[in-house]
Write a protein that holds these residues in place. Structure first.
Motif, PDB file in Angstrom:
ATOM      1  N   LEU A 323      36.946  72.113  91.423  1.00 54.59           N
ATOM      2  CA  LEU A 323      38.009  71.601  90.573  1.00 54.59           C
ATOM      3  C   LEU A 323      38.443  72.977  89.687  1.00 54.59           C
ATOM      4  O   LEU A 323      39.507  73.086  89.431  1.00 54.59           O
ATOM      5  N   LEU A 324      37.547  73.769  89.705  1.00 51.80           N
ATOM      6  CA  LEU A 324      37.920  74.928  88.577  1.00 51.80           C
ATOM      7  C   LEU A 324      39.096  75.850  89.164  1.00 51.80           C
ATOM      8  O   LEU A 324      39.702  76.280  88.332  1.00 51.80           O
ATOM      9  N   PRO A 325      38.924  76.054  90.179  1.00 44.74           N
ATOM     10  CA  PRO A 325      40.294  77.001  90.923  1.00 44.74           C
ATOM     11  C   PRO A 325      41.444  76.455  90.735  1.00 44.74           C
ATOM     12  O   PRO A 325      42.479  76.998  90.211  1.00 44.74           O
ATOM     13  N   ARG A 326      41.643  75.083  90.846  1.00 41.77           N
ATOM     14  CA  ARG A 326      42.631  74.288  90.491  1.00 41.77           C
ATOM     15  C   ARG A 326      43.137  74.258  89.036  1.00 41.77           C
ATOM     16  O   ARG A 326      44.232  74.444  88.794  1.00 41.77           O
ATOM     17  N   LEU A 327      42.299  74.166  88.243  1.00 42.70           N
ATOM     18  CA  LEU A 327      42.523  74.271  86.634  1.00 42.70           C
ATOM     19  C   LEU A 327      43.070  75.874  86.539  1.00 42.70           C
ATOM     20  O   LEU A 327      43.975  75.385  85.498  1.00 42.70           O
ATOM     21  N   GLN A 328      42.429  76.689  86.978  1.00 42.17           N
ATOM     22  CA  GLN A 328      43.044  78.231  86.559  1.00 42.17           C
ATOM     23  C   GLN A 328      44.392  78.411  86.828  1.00 42.17           C
ATOM     24  O   GLN A 328      45.081  78.971  86.396  1.00 42.17           O
ATOM     25  N   GLU A 329      44.648  77.610  88.221  1.00 42.12           N
ATOM     26  CA  GLU A 329      45.967  78.185  88.602  1.00 42.12           C
ATOM     27  C   GLU A 329      47.061  77.179  88.019  1.00 42.12           C
ATOM     28  O   GLU A 329      48.162  77.553  88.168  1.00 42.12           O
ATOM     29  N   ASN A 330      46.776  76.005  87.439  1.00 44.09           N
ATOM     30  CA  ASN A 330      47.770  75.023  87.005  1.00 44.09           C
ATOM     31  C   ASN A 330      48.150  75.453  85.777  1.00 44.09           C
ATOM     32  O   ASN A 330      47.327  75.863  84.915  1.00 44.09           O
TER      33      ASN A 330
END
Length: 377
Positions: A323-330
């Protein structure tokens, strides 16, 4: 697969072009027109970028064949980078992914060297032969430099694969490769500045710049490995904020602001629910603040919220690492946690940061099916 060009690519194209058009080409083959020098220099710089792209494409192709997702490729001033999502599943896969880059550059150098010899044999223009020979040499140099055993270079990946194979501990292997990267970086910084200070050669700034990049990248890679080790196996449900305060989508912005920051709304982002209780989206204080004050009495939360389709969602059992990469990109840097459509929590990057700040208890060795290793968390 997306291929991007960082603005700094223009810098390397300009430097290569100027160096060839004003230096190497006229020095080696005088008597040609300025147009010939500059045109061939620009073409040579473009072919050099294509060779960098081929290097990174080779990484991406082999990564996909080894079940590692590739987000894209970005070329920038000091080379290129294939953005991989996830880690190689084994040391052997890591070695294949890392090793194919230098091999591709070495092969390109050999092909270009053969082309230069062939053109010379056919009595082609010496200026053209010089350009092809330069491309051959720069690709061989690129292969040799990338093969140095120091992160984040390809050789550092090979070193990590070897250490991972020997110890069975990926985090320990990454730490070793990162330490080698920082050592090489500091060596290049010292050599570069020594060249500037004692020899008066400003070209020493280049190895110093590259060395500084290696130090920063190796340090960041070691930190990333520590995060991955600490979050390995951790589910979203362990980190999320449970039962978050929600906002009705029909509420006006004035009503919303009247409840904060000392009332019910003490945070900076809230899930928005529809009249039937279903999750409709996410509203942030920044979005509300962007609305004109005179319009807040008749503008509803639904009018300014991020719709659910634009918000990151996750299930309680999802791994935090995924989930972490998606949080950073959003843009919201938050995820709504849904259990079969029912809102059960909210997770922000800050929640993960707080979790990482807690000391972890000493772990006992475990068996991973092939080797014994000590988990990072």
């Amino acid at each position: 697969m997306r291929v991007g060009l960082h603005w700094s690519v223009l810098v390397i194209v300009a430097l290569v072009t100027v160096a060839l058009a004003n230096g190497r080409f006229p020095d080696a083959h005088p008597g040609h027109s300025a147009v010939a020098y500059w045109s061939l220099a620009v073409l040579t710089a473009v072919v050099f970028l294509i060779s960098l792209l081929a290097h990174e494409l080779a990484h991406a192709v082999v990564a996909r064949r080894n079940a590692v997702q590739v987000e894209g490729i970005t070329l920038w001033m000091l080379g290129g980078a294939a953005r991989l999502r996830g880690e190689a599943p084994s040391p052997a896969a890591e070695m294949r992914i890392a090793g194919v880059g230098p091999l591709t550059s070495l092969l390109a150098g050999a092909v270009l060297a053969g082309a230069a010899v062939g053109l010379h044999t056919l009595h082609a223009s010496g200026l053209v032969v010089e350009a092809v020979a330069w491309l051959a040499a720069i690709n061989v140099l690129l292969a040799v430099f990338n093969a140095l055993p120091a992160a984040p270079l390809d050789g550092g990946r090979l070193l990590r694969a070897y250490l991972w194979h020997r110890t069975g501990d990926r985090l320990r292997a990454t730490s070793g490769a990162s330490a080698a990267g920082r050592a090489l970086g500091w060596f290049m910084v010292l050599i570069g500045f020594a060249d500037v200070l004692f020899a008066g050669d400003l070209s020493g700034l280049w190895p110093a710049l590259i060395g500084w990049f290696l130090i920063a990248a190796a340090t960041a890679e070691a930190r990333q490995a520590q995060i991955q080790g600490a979050l390995d196996g951790v589910q979203v449900s362990r980190v999320m904020t449970r039962d978050p305060v929600t906002v009705q989508g029909t509420a006006t912005l004035s009503d919303f602001l009247a409840e904060g920051p000392f009332g019910a709304y003490r945070h900076s982002a809230f899930p928005v629910v529809a009249a039937d209780g279903s999750v409709a989206g996410l509203v942030t204080v920044r979005r509300v603040n962007a609305e004109a004050p005179q319009a807040r009495t008749h503008t509803t939360v639904s009018d300014v919220m991020y719709p659910l389709g634009e918000v990151v969602t996750a299930a309680p059992e999802d791994p935090v690492l995924d989930l972490l990469p998606r949080l950073q990109e959003n843009s919201t840097h938050r995820a709504l946690v849904l259990d079969h459509g029912r809102l059960v929590g909210i997770l922000a990057v800050a929640d993960i940061t707080r979790a990482l700040a807690w000391p972890t208890p000493a772990a006992h060795p475990r068996h991973d099916g092939t080797r014994w290793h000590r988990p990072a968390a």
